[in-house]
Design a protein around this motif. Structure first.
Motif, PDB file in Angstrom:
ATOM      1  N   GLN A  77       7.134 -31.571  22.131  1.00 28.99           N
ATOM      2  CA  GLN A  77       7.093 -31.156  20.728  1.00 28.99           C
ATOM      3  C   GLN A  77       8.498 -31.043  20.133  1.00 28.99           C
ATOM      4  OE1 GLN A  77       4.368 -30.503  18.551  1.00 28.99           O
ATOM      5  NE2 GLN A  77       3.408 -31.721  20.168  1.00 28.99           N
ATOM      6  N   ALA A  81      10.131 -33.652  17.474  1.00 23.39           N
ATOM      7  CA  ALA A  81      10.561 -33.142  16.165  1.00 23.39           C
ATOM      8  C   ALA A  81      12.015 -33.517  15.897  1.00 23.39           C
ATOM      9  CB  ALA A  81      10.376 -31.624  16.097  1.00 23.39           C
ATOM     10  N   THR A  85      13.410 -36.111  12.919  1.00 14.76           N
ATOM     11  CA  THR A  85      14.487 -35.762  11.995  1.00 14.76           C
ATOM     12  C   THR A  85      15.577 -36.829  12.018  1.00 14.76           C
ATOM     13  OG1 THR A  85      14.045 -33.401  12.254  1.00 14.76           O
ATOM     14  CG2 THR A  85      16.235 -34.010  11.449  1.00 14.76           C
TER      15      THR A  85
END
Length: 126
Positions: A77, A81, A85
């Protein structure tokens, strides 16, 4: 399965298998009596996971961490993430580049040096 068979099934070459072994992405295979590498069926699934993660932009170091049973942080996770980005920032940069190139085409720039000295030059020279 022998290294040639595994490489063909995964769409990589045999040097890639050895490289992934050295990097710790692929466990060292057993050897036949003749010294040939023999891989279990799970090796193909692991290679497919590695290639899928690469297509998503993960580096081999990130993939090694995600595949390691001993690495607990950051997990998928957090890593996903952070990668998202990073990818979104690259998309924004590429969008700016594309817009600037469109402006250069519209401005009719034929020569970089000449264009740089005109007030309508869209190229970021500063």
């Amino acid at each position: 399965m022998r290294s040639g068979e595994l490489a063909a099934a995964a769409g990589v070459n045999q040097q890639t298998l050895r490289y992934y072994e050295r990097r710790g992405l692929l466990p060292e295979p057993d050897r036949s009596l003749g010294g040939h590498r023999t891989y279990p069926p799970e090796a193909l699934e692991r290679l497919r996971l590695i290639k899928a993660a690469q297509r998503l932009g993960f580096t081999l170091a990130e993939i090694a961490g995600l595949l390691s049973p001993h690495w607990t942080r950051p997990g998928l996770q957090e890593t996903a993430a952070a990668k998202l980005t990073e990818i979104e920032a690259r998309i924004a940069d590429l969008t700016t580049v594309a817009q600037t190139l469109r402006q250069a085409l519209t401005a009719g720039c034929q020569d970089l040096t000449t264009c740089a000295h005109t007030p309508t030059c869209p190229l970021p020279l500063t």
